[in-house]
Design an enzyme around this catalytic site. Structure first.
Site, PDB file in Angstrom:
ATOM      1  N   THR A   1       0.471  -1.643  -0.175  1.00  0.00           N
ATOM      2  CA  THR A   1       0.172   0.294   0.201  1.00  0.00           C
ATOM      3  C   THR A   1       0.739   0.978   0.345  1.00  0.00           C
ATOM      4  O   THR A   1       1.909   0.972   0.308  1.00  0.00           O
ATOM      5  CB  THR A   1      -0.689   0.021   1.263  1.00  0.00           C
ATOM      6  OG1 THR A   1      -1.505   1.355   0.915  1.00  0.00           O
ATOM      7  CG2 THR A   1       0.006  -0.605   2.432  1.00  0.00           C
TER       8      THR A   1
ATOM      9  N   TYR B   1      -1.946   0.320  10.246  1.00  0.00           N
ATOM     10  CA  TYR B   1      -2.382  -0.420   8.849  1.00  0.00           C
ATOM     11  C   TYR B   1      -0.606   0.036   7.986  1.00  0.00           C
ATOM     12  O   TYR B   1      -0.216  -0.988   8.249  1.00  0.00           O
ATOM     13  CB  TYR B   1      -3.478   0.249   8.113  1.00  0.00           C
ATOM     14  CG  TYR B   1      -3.433  -0.404   6.361  1.00  0.00           C
ATOM     15  CD1 TYR B   1      -3.569  -1.149   6.707  1.00  0.00           C
ATOM     16  CD2 TYR B   1      -3.139   0.992   5.747  1.00  0.00           C
ATOM     17  CE1 TYR B   1      -3.687  -1.391   5.212  1.00  0.00           C
ATOM     18  CE2 TYR B   1      -3.481   0.714   4.620  1.00  0.00           C
ATOM     19  CZ  TYR B   1      -3.372  -0.580   3.641  1.00  0.00           C
ATOM     20  OH  TYR B   1      -3.615  -1.151   2.889  1.00  0.00           O
TER      21      TYR B   1
END
Length: 343
Positions: free
Chosen positions: A120, A147
């Site tokens: 990501t 995250y």
């Protein structure tokens, strides 16, 4: 075909995983989906077998690899909600890091040495660059939430296995995944939904509340955040290409996946309105903590090393595929909802 692979797709019943399974099958490979179905859908697994299991269980992963004679892995299985990661960091570290460790252990036991990892742009955090500049992989990685932290730690674990055990790993750092299968067979079906485009579509179709635009005072042309929206079919294509890509002497490489052009939140709302034929209801709220003004990929490394070029570069075309899916979804938690479009 002689170069056909038998690919374990963890999270293969999910959004990007199922689109990648379709792309793998089209390229002549066999995708084997491994999923606990916590966020996936059995109806999305259409191009190979489904094995139900927890990716954190190395024995289950290894058994699946042996049964299906796996030679490569594409690892999607993980948690993605940034806000939830802040209040539940323990489960994000458990799933996102221990899941990768489990897969790597099973790969060693089965002599599987090729791993493509779903990463990501959150690994960059809030980059210290000019506000509208595209982001390259040479930037420092400084995640600002659990995250992003857990994804970066997973990348580092894969790189360590590449150095120690000869694994060949590629981390593909997505920007904003969006859109749906142009054939209408699969699409985005999260519950709850947190992505801008489907939320805007549901607001426009009368299936959800009015959209909230979080901040309109950013240093951007229209004051709203700018993001790089990459169609899920283009993401899937990149994963298929990554299976055979050269990873260099270090055995590991990270690559950005994006169009290379940013579009603002208000531009997304305008595209959704055009696709459905009327205005999308929205209100403006305060900024969310940690929201950068602009996140746009520099995708040149992936383009050069994967031979990859996004096909869907027009936001309006991307949004049209998502609207078509939401109007007639083949599966998902809101399948029984019928559009109640407002004039």
């Amino acid at each position: 075909m002689s170069d056909a692979r038998r690919v374990l797709v963890t999270g293969g019943a999910g959004y990007i995983g199922s689109h990648t399974a379709k792309a793998l099958a089209k390229a002549g490979h066999l995708p084997v989906a491994f999923d606990d179905l916590s966020n996936g859908h059995t109806e999305a697994v259409r191009w190979g077998p489904l094995v139900i299991g927890d990716v954190r269980d190395p024995a289950a992963v290894e058994a699946c690899m042996r049964e299906h004679r796996i030679d490569s892995v594409i690892h999607f299985a993980g948690l993605i909600e940034v806000g939830r990661s802040v209040v539940e960091p323990d489960i994000f570290w458990d799933v996102n890091l221990n899941g990768v460790a489990s897969v790597l252990n099973a790969m060693r036991a089965c002599n599987v040495d090729r791993l493509v990892f779903s990463s990501t742009a959150a690994v960059y955090g809030q980059p210290d660059v000019a506000s509208l500049d595209p982001l390259a992989e040479t930037l420092p990685t400084q995640p600002i939430n659990p995250y992003g932290d857990s994804k970066l730690a997973a990348e580092r674990l894969i790189a360590a296995h590449a150095r120690a055990f000869g694994v060949k790993g590629i981390a593909l750092r997505y920007f904003n995944a969006c859109g749906a299968d142009p054939d209408g067979e699969i699409g985005e079906a999260h519950q709850p939904e947190s992505h801008l485009i489907p939320l805007a579509i549901e607001a426009a179709l009368g299936l959800g509340p009015a959209l909230t635009v979080f901040g309109q005072d950013f240093p951007t042309p229209d004051g709203s955040c700018i993001r790089d929206y990459i169609h899920v079919a283009d993401l899937a294509d990149a994963h298929v290409r990554a299976l055979g890509a050269d990873v260099g002497d270090e055995g590991f490489a990270a690559m950005n996946l994006g169009v290379g052009r940013g579009r603002s939140v208000l531009e997304v709302i305008e595209a959704v309105s055009a696709a459905v034929g009327h205005a999308t209801p929205y209100s403006v709220g305060p900024r969310r903590p940690g929201d950068p003004a602009c996140l746009v990929a520099n995708p040149e490394r992936a383009q050069a090393r994967l031979g990859w070029t996004p096909r869907y570069t027009d936001l309006e075309e991307i949004v049209a595929t998502a609207v078509a899916w939401r109007r007639a979804p083949a599966f998902g938690p809101r399948l029984l909802d019928s559009p109640k479009e407002v004039a």
